[in-house]
Design a protein around this motif. Structure first.
Motif, PDB file in Angstrom:
ATOM      1  N   SER A 126      16.877  -3.087  -2.971  1.00 44.11           N
ATOM      2  CA  SER A 126      15.814  -2.103  -2.073  1.00 44.11           C
ATOM      3  C   SER A 126      14.896  -1.407  -1.377  1.00 44.11           C
ATOM      4  O   SER A 126      16.320  -1.764  -0.446  1.00 44.11           O
ATOM      5  CB  SER A 126      14.773  -3.850  -2.112  1.00 44.11           C
ATOM      6  OG  SER A 126      14.776  -4.414  -1.152  1.00 44.11           O
ATOM      7  N   PRO A 127      14.354  -0.486  -1.243  1.00 46.24           N
ATOM      8  CA  PRO A 127      14.099   0.199  -0.328  1.00 46.24           C
ATOM      9  C   PRO A 127      14.474  -0.920   1.563  1.00 46.24           C
ATOM     10  O   PRO A 127      13.913  -1.766   1.218  1.00 46.24           O
ATOM     11  CB  PRO A 127      13.260   1.261  -0.154  1.00 46.24           C
ATOM     12  CG  PRO A 127      13.047   0.707  -1.764  1.00 46.24           C
ATOM     13  CD  PRO A 127      13.403  -0.451  -2.179  1.00 46.24           C
ATOM     14  N   LYS A 128      15.044  -0.466   1.960  1.00 43.09           N
ATOM     15  CA  LYS A 128      15.270  -0.591   3.838  1.00 43.09           C
ATOM     16  C   LYS A 128      13.764  -0.251   4.048  1.00 43.09           C
ATOM     17  O   LYS A 128      13.531   0.346   3.794  1.00 43.09           O
ATOM     18  CB  LYS A 128      15.728   0.397   4.751  1.00 43.09           C
ATOM     19  CG  LYS A 128      16.208  -0.743   6.029  1.00 43.09           C
ATOM     20  CD  LYS A 128      16.978   0.460   6.840  1.00 43.09           C
ATOM     21  CE  LYS A 128      17.129  -0.108   8.043  1.00 43.09           C
ATOM     22  NZ  LYS A 128      17.769   0.663   9.024  1.00 43.09           N
ATOM     23  N   ASP A 129      13.738  -2.484   4.746  1.00 42.52           N
ATOM     24  CA  ASP A 129      12.072  -2.580   5.071  1.00 42.52           C
ATOM     25  C   ASP A 129      11.052  -2.376   3.806  1.00 42.52           C
ATOM     26  O   ASP A 129      10.247  -2.324   4.578  1.00 42.52           O
ATOM     27  CB  ASP A 129      12.427  -1.672   6.128  1.00 42.52           C
ATOM     28  CG  ASP A 129      12.894  -1.541   7.541  1.00 42.52           C
ATOM     29  OD1 ASP A 129      13.666  -2.955   7.405  1.00 42.52           O
ATOM     30  OD2 ASP A 129      13.253  -0.861   8.563  1.00 42.52           O
ATOM     31  N   PHE A 130      11.799  -3.086   2.590  1.00 41.57           N
ATOM     32  CA  PHE A 130      10.794  -2.341   2.043  1.00 41.57           C
ATOM     33  C   PHE A 130       9.710  -3.935   1.826  1.00 41.57           C
ATOM     34  O   PHE A 130       9.998  -4.885   2.173  1.00 41.57           O
ATOM     35  CB  PHE A 130      11.159  -3.055   0.639  1.00 41.57           C
ATOM     36  CG  PHE A 130      10.256  -3.050  -0.743  1.00 41.57           C
ATOM     37  CD1 PHE A 130       9.422  -1.374  -0.810  1.00 41.57           C
ATOM     38  CD2 PHE A 130      10.476  -3.520  -1.340  1.00 41.57           C
ATOM     39  CE1 PHE A 130       8.773  -1.787  -2.365  1.00 41.57           C
ATOM     40  CE2 PHE A 130       9.544  -4.429  -2.437  1.00 41.57           C
ATOM     41  CZ  PHE A 130       8.926  -3.710  -3.447  1.00 41.57           C
ATOM     42  N   ASP A 131       8.054  -3.090   2.410  1.00 40.80           N
ATOM     43  CA  ASP A 131       7.162  -4.451   2.072  1.00 40.80           C
ATOM     44  C   ASP A 131       6.731  -5.077   0.583  1.00 40.80           C
ATOM     45  O   ASP A 131       6.465  -4.689  -0.569  1.00 40.80           O
ATOM     46  CB  ASP A 131       5.872  -3.841   2.483  1.00 40.80           C
ATOM     47  CG  ASP A 131       4.812  -4.671   2.750  1.00 40.80           C
ATOM     48  OD1 ASP A 131       4.925  -6.060   2.269  1.00 40.80           O
ATOM     49  OD2 ASP A 131       3.599  -4.083   3.348  1.00 40.80           O
ATOM     50  N   TRP A 132       7.808  -6.182   0.134  1.00 40.62           N
ATOM     51  CA  TRP A 132       7.286  -6.937  -0.706  1.00 40.62           C
ATOM     52  C   TRP A 132       6.023  -6.495  -1.446  1.00 40.62           C
ATOM     53  O   TRP A 132       5.948  -7.116  -2.306  1.00 40.62           O
ATOM     54  CB  TRP A 132       8.240  -8.060  -1.148  1.00 40.62           C
ATOM     55  CG  TRP A 132       9.591  -7.900  -0.897  1.00 40.62           C
ATOM     56  CD1 TRP A 132      10.430  -8.164   0.437  1.00 40.62           C
ATOM     57  CD2 TRP A 132      10.322  -7.717  -1.233  1.00 40.62           C
ATOM     58  NE1 TRP A 132      11.691  -7.901   0.520  1.00 40.62           N
ATOM     59  CE2 TRP A 132      11.658  -7.298  -0.667  1.00 40.62           C
ATOM     60  CE3 TRP A 132      10.907  -7.922  -3.060  1.00 40.62           C
ATOM     61  CZ2 TRP A 132      13.350  -7.254  -1.197  1.00 40.62           C
ATOM     62  CZ3 TRP A 132      11.618  -7.575  -3.813  1.00 40.62           C
ATOM     63  CH2 TRP A 132      13.336  -6.996  -2.963  1.00 40.62           C
ATOM     64  N   SER A 133       5.244  -6.971  -0.683  1.00 40.29           N
ATOM     65  CA  SER A 133       3.901  -6.953  -1.265  1.00 40.29           C
ATOM     66  C   SER A 133       2.610  -5.928  -1.896  1.00 40.29           C
ATOM     67  O   SER A 133       2.854  -6.271  -2.633  1.00 40.29           O
ATOM     68  CB  SER A 133       2.416  -7.273  -0.027  1.00 40.29           C
ATOM     69  OG  SER A 133       2.450  -5.620   0.908  1.00 40.29           O
ATOM     70  N   GLU A 134       4.529  -5.164  -1.886  1.00 44.03           N
ATOM     71  CA  GLU A 134       3.820  -3.596  -2.598  1.00 44.03           C
ATOM     72  C   GLU A 134       3.986  -3.918  -4.254  1.00 44.03           C
ATOM     73  O   GLU A 134       3.548  -3.118  -4.731  1.00 44.03           O
ATOM     74  CB  GLU A 134       4.773  -2.665  -1.966  1.00 44.03           C
ATOM     75  CG  GLU A 134       4.528  -1.702  -2.681  1.00 44.03           C
ATOM     76  CD  GLU A 134       5.611   0.159  -2.357  1.00 44.03           C
ATOM     77  OE1 GLU A 134       6.047   1.187  -3.067  1.00 44.03           O
ATOM     78  OE2 GLU A 134       5.735  -0.053  -1.119  1.00 44.03           O
ATOM     79  N   TRP A 135       5.172  -4.851  -4.433  1.00 45.57           N
ATOM     80  CA  TRP A 135       6.010  -4.815  -6.059  1.00 45.57           C
ATOM     81  C   TRP A 135       4.274  -5.303  -6.911  1.00 45.57           C
ATOM     82  O   TRP A 135       4.697  -5.434  -7.117  1.00 45.57           O
ATOM     83  CB  TRP A 135       6.963  -6.155  -5.925  1.00 45.57           C
ATOM     84  CG  TRP A 135       7.493  -5.887  -6.527  1.00 45.57           C
ATOM     85  CD1 TRP A 135       7.736  -6.316  -8.460  1.00 45.57           C
ATOM     86  CD2 TRP A 135       8.863  -6.266  -7.181  1.00 45.57           C
ATOM     87  NE1 TRP A 135       8.642  -7.056  -8.874  1.00 45.57           N
ATOM     88  CE2 TRP A 135       9.346  -6.692  -8.184  1.00 45.57           C
ATOM     89  CE3 TRP A 135       9.840  -6.437  -6.262  1.00 45.57           C
ATOM     90  CZ2 TRP A 135      10.593  -6.982  -8.692  1.00 45.57           C
ATOM     91  CZ3 TRP A 135      11.526  -6.789  -6.639  1.00 45.57           C
ATOM     92  CH2 TRP A 135      11.885  -6.814  -7.533  1.00 45.57           C
ATOM     93  N   LYS A 136       3.861  -6.301  -6.271  1.00 47.33           N
ATOM     94  CA  LYS A 136       3.580  -7.020  -6.653  1.00 47.33           C
ATOM     95  C   LYS A 136       1.673  -5.821  -6.884  1.00 47.33           C
ATOM     96  O   LYS A 136       1.181  -5.602  -7.693  1.00 47.33           O
ATOM     97  CB  LYS A 136       2.053  -7.845  -5.921  1.00 47.33           C
ATOM     98  CG  LYS A 136       3.342  -9.678  -5.826  1.00 47.33           C
ATOM     99  CD  LYS A 136       2.929 -10.426  -5.571  1.00 47.33           C
ATOM    100  CE  LYS A 136       3.380 -11.604  -5.956  1.00 47.33           C
ATOM    101  NZ  LYS A 136       2.507 -12.459  -4.620  1.00 47.33           N
ATOM    102  N   ILE A 137       1.459  -4.986  -6.447  1.00 47.58           N
ATOM    103  CA  ILE A 137       0.276  -4.309  -6.316  1.00 47.58           C
ATOM    104  C   ILE A 137       1.020  -2.684  -6.971  1.00 47.58           C
ATOM    105  O   ILE A 137      -0.111  -2.054  -7.602  1.00 47.58           O
ATOM    106  CB  ILE A 137      -0.269  -3.703  -5.317  1.00 47.58           C
ATOM    107  CG1 ILE A 137      -0.469  -4.989  -4.103  1.00 47.58           C
ATOM    108  CG2 ILE A 137      -1.371  -2.453  -4.532  1.00 47.58           C
ATOM    109  CD1 ILE A 137      -0.666  -4.587  -3.058  1.00 47.58           C
ATOM    110  N   VAL A 138       1.859  -1.950  -6.967  1.00 46.80           N
ATOM    111  CA  VAL A 138       2.804  -1.344  -7.046  1.00 46.80           C
ATOM    112  C   VAL A 138       2.858  -0.861  -9.057  1.00 46.80           C
ATOM    113  O   VAL A 138       3.658  -0.412  -9.086  1.00 46.80           O
ATOM    114  CB  VAL A 138       2.867  -0.424  -6.243  1.00 46.80           C
ATOM    115  CG1 VAL A 138       3.730   0.994  -6.277  1.00 46.80           C
ATOM    116  CG2 VAL A 138       2.034   0.328  -4.856  1.00 46.80           C
TER     117      VAL A 138
END
Length: 326
Positions: free
Chosen positions: A66-78
């Motif tokens: 995954s991208p560095k410093d990825f915000d895992w909440s993005e996975w559920k939204i985007v």
């Protein structure tokens, strides 16, 4: 067929990463004809574009999975991101970037020295814990010349009782999944092609192939129903996902590598694939995975897919050449 000719002409007018494979796999062109086209992947088109996004340390987006410093909440939204090192390497392998090229050699070295899996900080070419990830990493490493023997050994140890693999084995699963199984089969086949394989690898591939063949590539063994309707819809890039075209292309590759005839149990999936061909001889992209990408290689759902069309033509050509034995 005129439709096939139109589709091939269309593909030949696209990217070098497709052109050279069309020449080799659909037109039987000699290596002297397609090697100069393949060499362009490093400097032109989609291959050069993907390489342009590479970090100085050899990674993409600063991470292995995954991208560095990825915000895992993005996975559920985007949706899941597809820009990190693992998926970039798989895409370059699909493009056919020459493992002997300067870009490939540099990447293997830098990734080996700098990339670490987010799951446990293991060096990239030692693999992760999930079979899907390890299957792709095995294929990528074998293709590009990295030492991935430890991944192959781990995958052999992780075979499920029913013959395939499952990424949730580490969480207690004892049943195989279609997606995990195809990822591992592709990895073992690439490793066997490059390294020569072993009796243990051949046996494991045989068990994994049987898992898919016994289910006609898409059916539940218990009920005969489609395990997932999405399995019947070819997707590209397929990332970690499974569909009948991906499975058929694996069986084509294994058949051609070892000189074995196609299995009759593939026939229903072949018919489904053939039915999706349009009047121009092309296959449409019916859906697309959400999430970050560096760029798209098509015009979105509803438009002809270059890669699905190429892979479908390649599979059908192989099947039809062996029609007498089907």
């Amino acid at each position: 067929m005129a439709e096939a000719d139109e589709a091939i002409d269309w593909l030949l007018g696209l990217d070098p990463s497709l052109q050279w494979q069309v020449m080799r796999d659909l037109l039987d062109a000699p290596p002297l004809a397609w090697r100069p086209i393949r060499a362009k992947i490093e400097t032109e088109g989609w291959g050069a574009r993907l390489l342009s996004h590479q970090d100085e340390d050899g990674q993409w987006a600063g991470g292995a999975f995954s991208p560095k410093d990825f915000d895992w909440s993005e996975w559920k939204i985007v949706g899941q991101p597809w820009t990190a090192t693992s998926y970039a390497l798989t895409q370059l392998r699909d493009f056919g970037l020459d493992p002997a090229s300067e870009s490939a050699r540099r990447t293997v070295d830098l990734v080996g020295r700098n990339a670490r899996w987010e799951e446990g900080e293991q060096p990239f070419w030692q693999g992760e814990v999930e079979e899907c990830i390890n299957g792709r990493t095995l294929a990528d490493g074998a293709y590009f010349g990295a030492d991935v023997t430890s991944i192959a050994e781990r995958l052999l140890e992780g075979t499920q009782p029913d013959g395939g693999w499952n990424c949730e084995r580490c969480e207690g699963s004892v049943r195989s999944s279609f997606a995990s199984t195809i990822n591992v089969l592709e990895g073992l086949l690439e490793y066997e092609t490059v390294m020569g394989g072993s009796e243990a690898i051949r046996a494991a591939r045989g068990r994994g192939e049987a898992f898919l063949l016994e289910r006609g590539l898409f059916r539940r063994l218990a009920t005969g129903e489609a395990a997932d309707p999405a399995f019947l819809t070819p997707l590209y890039p397929h990332r970690w996902r499974y569909d009948i075209l991906r499975a058929l292309d694996y069986f084509r590759a294994a058949s051609q590598r070892f000189g074995t005839p196609p299995d009759a149990r593939l026939a229903e999936a072949i018919d489904i694939l053939r039915s999706k061909r349009d009047e121009r001889g092309m296959w449409l992209l019916e859906w697309q995975t959400p999430g970050r990408v560096w760029f798209h290689m098509d015009h979105g759902p509803g438009s002809p897919s270059p890669w699905i069309t190429f892979k479908a033509l390649r599979v059908l050509r192989w099947w039809d050449l062996h029609a007498v034995s089907n």
